[in-house]
Design a protein around this motif. Structure first.
Motif, PDB file in Angstrom:
ATOM      1  N   UNK A 198       0.939  -1.094  -0.101  1.00  0.00           N
ATOM      2  CA  UNK A 198       0.070  -0.211  -0.254  1.00  0.00           C
ATOM      3  C   UNK A 198       0.830   1.214   0.095  1.00  0.00           C
ATOM      4  N   UNK A 200       3.872   1.627  -1.178  1.00  0.00           N
ATOM      5  CA  UNK A 200       4.615   1.448  -2.404  1.00  0.00           C
ATOM      6  C   UNK A 200       3.850   2.131  -3.401  1.00  0.00           C
ATOM      7  N   UNK A 201       2.414   1.926  -3.551  1.00  0.00           N
ATOM      8  CA  UNK A 201       1.433   2.211  -4.420  1.00  0.00           C
ATOM      9  C   UNK A 201       1.323   3.695  -4.097  1.00  0.00           C
ATOM     10  N   UNK A 202       0.921   4.215  -2.788  1.00  0.00           N
ATOM     11  CA  UNK A 202       0.559   5.592  -2.562  1.00  0.00           C
ATOM     12  C   UNK A 202       1.840   6.540  -2.758  1.00  0.00           C
ATOM     13  N   UNK A 204       3.760   6.318  -5.328  1.00  0.00           N
ATOM     14  CA  UNK A 204       4.077   6.454  -6.613  1.00  0.00           C
ATOM     15  C   UNK A 204       2.977   7.628  -7.042  1.00  0.00           C
ATOM     16  N   UNK A 205       2.027   7.852  -6.486  1.00  0.00           N
ATOM     17  CA  UNK A 205       1.118   8.571  -6.807  1.00  0.00           C
ATOM     18  C   UNK A 205       1.515  10.270  -6.675  1.00  0.00           C
ATOM     19  N   UNK A 206       1.542  10.961  -8.026  1.00  0.00           N
ATOM     20  CA  UNK A 206       1.933  12.266  -8.308  1.00  0.00           C
ATOM     21  C   UNK A 206       3.537  12.600  -8.076  1.00  0.00           C
ATOM     22  N   UNK A 208       5.085  12.167  -5.476  1.00  0.00           N
ATOM     23  CA  UNK A 208       5.478  12.783  -3.984  1.00  0.00           C
ATOM     24  C   UNK A 208       5.838  11.592  -3.280  1.00  0.00           C
TER      25      UNK A 208
END
Lengths: 388, 355
Positions: A198, A200-202, A204-206, A208
């Motif tokens: 989770x 790792x995915x978060x 990668x967003x934007x 940031x």
């Protein structure tokens, strides 16, 4: 705990061991502060923790130290510490005058203004100078959304990065909110591998990134909130319910996290506009809550010899009753513009009753000095006659 | 209006917006005007339509005016125990939509309601708040007017802000009639919707139009929302107010709005934190794990790439970048990654909590 829910509890109870783990993670984050950046606590001081109670809502000396029977705990604390009977303040509205305690600058703010100030706060000075993690600096409030603005100012050298954790007890810990959460049940325990996916995915967003320190700090606060919801704070009722919750939250924070700085902002005494009797009763109840907090500190082996307490209102109230047999705050009298400050702690003198004029904004600089930090933009001075 | 601030407004600006609505704009406009993202049926309904069509339709909805009223009450901190429940306030959204009331009348009713009086008890507090909140006056620099206002509030005769009065209601009427009140209103409404202060001195002319009833507030809003400045507001991220966040979470996860009590409690709890992030995150997890959110199981997701794209579109209003898509697909290949894990990652990201 409901046995049927046991396998659905997401977070372990915040035990001391759990806290130590969080603390270690936080300490690891602190180590990222550039060398020489964080100041060391003053070795000549015994104080390692401070509790600052803004006995706010507009409280006159007449009903506190002027009437010791009304506030037996505060009076006892004054006897064991230093009491300033002439603490000058300004009627800047509750919001502005309380904010002045934290910034050390008397600055007018709108009564219903719901925005951050431009000046750095005590919390930012301490966190930046001492390299403290967010879990070391807390504010427990009772006045709702507006008071969360105390966490930090918008000064370019400080700001959110160094802000305090703010919790409004009445806003979060109430039966209705708890019942909404209960109707959904508790979140499932997320296994570490799933959590890592989770994150790792978060991340990668934007494009940031959130530092592990920030992430751990947020998770710790999240755990604390969910645990506090089960501790009974939500069931507190009565005329001073919001203040009582703020005091109770502060007491629990102090026991669990042992923060460097715990601030409490009370507000219910403002019921005085409509009823002098209710105002007096709220002061009595808040004094009792301060007494309980004091006992927790005295009974804790870590806190007892290392904690200092400051208690003061943001301003007083009018000299005379209004037409509703209440007390407003706008007559410019000494009852409004001078309040009492009580200081108690291992570094302070004992049994001093000072009539020297000091200012409410002096508290910010004094606490900073106690810790070895510098309130660079504050306009107050160190409280005189305080240190032993 | 041809002020410099509205560059791009008018035919040319509007022509640019007569393209099909992007998912991002659809989500953003709904959030700005209705304080929530679109429901599933609305996403389908508005596919292929244009920005002016959507704005015109939403400004005609009572829901828009209900949310506008909520924003005003929050500005005056008339929330929780101080929320007005009088008929004259509750009727406002419908009357504003139908043009039976206008902005000065709405502000007047708010200031005269019992909740406003209870929230601001006593002459000093009441007059101070009226001067600060309505007129934008710093009372510490206008203590004489404050003292006159207090005298008038208490029933004495006095010249408050240049007008004679002798009652609490007079204090309110004089303040609402003062031109500064409408200027302040225009400035704060512009900032609320456009996420930036109003440039130049345009506020006065908009305020005059409102005061003189030359144009309705909805017409002025339309002009703002079709301006280049509004387009630019999509280039920066603005954190959602807690109330909007709570409503958005319900719409995105349950495809319904929270009831009044649910949203009030959630907003109040989130407002109780200096940084609401941890509680927002906890709420997302609690909702996702409640068993009440309809998400497909891993087995039901035949095309993970497509499902991930749809999730980005639904929750963030945009397609994932190639890099984001790759990271999410890689994570989702792991059996430990549930659909809830993906949604949790998206809904706890700051991008979701902003518009």
């Amino acid at each position: 705990m409901n046995p049927n829910q046991s396998d659905r509890f997401a977070f372990p109870e915040l035990t001391r061991r759990g806290f130590l783990r969080a603390g270690l993670a936080a300490a690891a984050g602190t180590a990222m502060v550039p060398a020489g950046f964080a100041l060391a606590p003053r070795p000549d001081r015994l104080t390692r923790h401070v509790v600052l109670v803004a006995f706010a809502g507009g409280v006159r000396t007449r009903e506190t130290l002027g009437m010791p029977a009304n506030v037996p705990n505060l009076a006892a604390m004054a006897k064991e510490g230093v009491a300033y009977y002439r603490t000058k303040t300004s009627n800047l509205g509750h919001f502005g005058a309380t904010m002045s305690l934290f910034t050390g600058i008397s600055e007018a703010r709108g009564i219903r203004e719901n925005a951050r100030g431009g000046d750095p706060t005590l919390f930012e000075y301490l966190r930046k100078d001492l390299g403290l993690p967010a879990t070391d600096v807390w504010i427990s409030t009772s006045g709702g959304a507006q008071q969360t603005n105390y966490s930090h100012g918008l000064h370019q050298d400080y700001g959110a990065e160094y802000g305090a954790n703010v919790l409004d007890g009445d806003g979060i810990f109430n039966r209705e909110f708890k019942s909404i959460l209960d109707s959904w049940g508790r979140p499932k325990q997320m296994d570490p591998h799933e959590l890592e996916l989770m994150h790792r995915m978060r991340a990668s967003v934007g494009g940031e990134t959130e530092s592990s320190k920030e992430s751990e700090s947020r998770a710790t606060v999240e755990r604390y909130i969910l645990d506090e919801l089960t501790r009974g704070t939500s069931d507190v009722r009565g005329a001073n319910a919001a203040d009582a919750k703020a005091m109770r939250v502060a007491r629990n924070l102090l026991s669990i996290f042992k923060p460097k700085l715990t601030s409490v902002v009370l507000q219910n005494a403002d019921a005085a506009h409509g009823s002098y009797n209710q105002y007096s009763e709220i002061i009595r109840m808040n004094d009792a809550a301060i007494g309980e907090l004091w006992q927790v500190i005295k009974g804790d082996p870590v806190l007892a010899e290392t904690t200092s307490i400051f208690v003061l209102p943001e301003f007083g109230r009018d000299s005379d009753l209004n037409s509703r047999r209440g007390l407003d705050h706008g007559d410019g009298s000494d009852d409004l513009n001078y309040v009492s400050t009580v200081c108690w702690g291992p570094d302070f003198r004992r049994g001093i009753e000072s009539n020297e004029t000091v200012r409410t904004i002096d508290v910010c600089s004094t606490i900073c000095e106690l810790f070895g930090a510098r309130a660079r933009f504050a306009r107050g001075k160190r409280l005189p006659q305080l240190f032993s | 209006m041809t002020n410099a601030w509205t560059q791009g407004v008018g035919e040319q600006g509007e022509q640019e917006l007569v393209r099909p609505l992007s998912t991002r704009w659809l989500r953003g406009i709904f959030i700005d005007l209705l304080a929530r993202p679109p429901f599933q049926r609305e996403r389908e309904q508005w596919a292929g339509k244009t920005v002016p069509e959507l704005i015109d339709a939403l400004l005609l909805q009572t829901e828009f005016w209900e949310e506008w009223l909520q924003a005003q009450l929050y500005y005056f901190l008339l929330v929780d125990n101080f929320r007005p429940e009088s008929e004259s306030i509750l009727r406002l959204p419908g009357e504003l939509r139908e043009g039976k009331s206008d902005i000065p009348e709405a502000l007047l009713r708010i200031a005269l309601c019992a909740s406003f009086d209870r929230r601001n008890p006593g002459a000093d507090t009441f007059v101070t708040v009226v001067m600060e909140q309505f007129l934008g006056i710093e009372v510490q620099k206008n203590t004489r007017q404050l003292e006159i206002g207090k005298h008038v509030y208490d029933g004495g005769r006095g010249n408050f802000l240049g007008v004679m009065g002798s009652s609490q209601a007079d204090v309110v009427r004089i303040a609402i009639d003062d031109e500064r009140t409408m200027i302040r209103f225009v400035e704060r409404e512009y900032e609320r919707l456009m996420s930036a202060p109003m440039p130049g001195r345009a506020a006065r002319s908009f305020a005059d139009e409102l005061r003189q009833d030359e144009r309705s507030f909805a017409q002025i809003l339309r002009e703002w929302l079709l301006s280049e400045n509004y387009s630019q507001s999509f280039e920066t991220r603005t954190e959602l107010p807690n109330r909007v966040f709570a409503r958005s979470l319900f719409v995105d996860l349950f495809d319904r709005l929270p009831n009044t009590e649910e949203v009030r409690r959630l907003r109040s709890a989130l407002d109780g934190l200096g940084d609401p992030g941890p509680l927002r995150s906890a709420l997302v997890r609690i909702m996702l794990d409640s068993g009440k959110v309809e998400l497909p199981t891993r087995e039901e997701i035949e095309h993970p790439r497509r499902w991930i794209e749809e999730s980005f579109l639904r929750y963030l209003g945009r397609q994932p970048t190639a890099e984001e898509s790759a990271v999410f697909r890689e994570a989702f290949r792991d059996p430990a990654c549930r659909p809830e894990t993906v949604v949790y990652a998206l809904l706890t990201h700051p991008e979701y909590a902003s518009r």
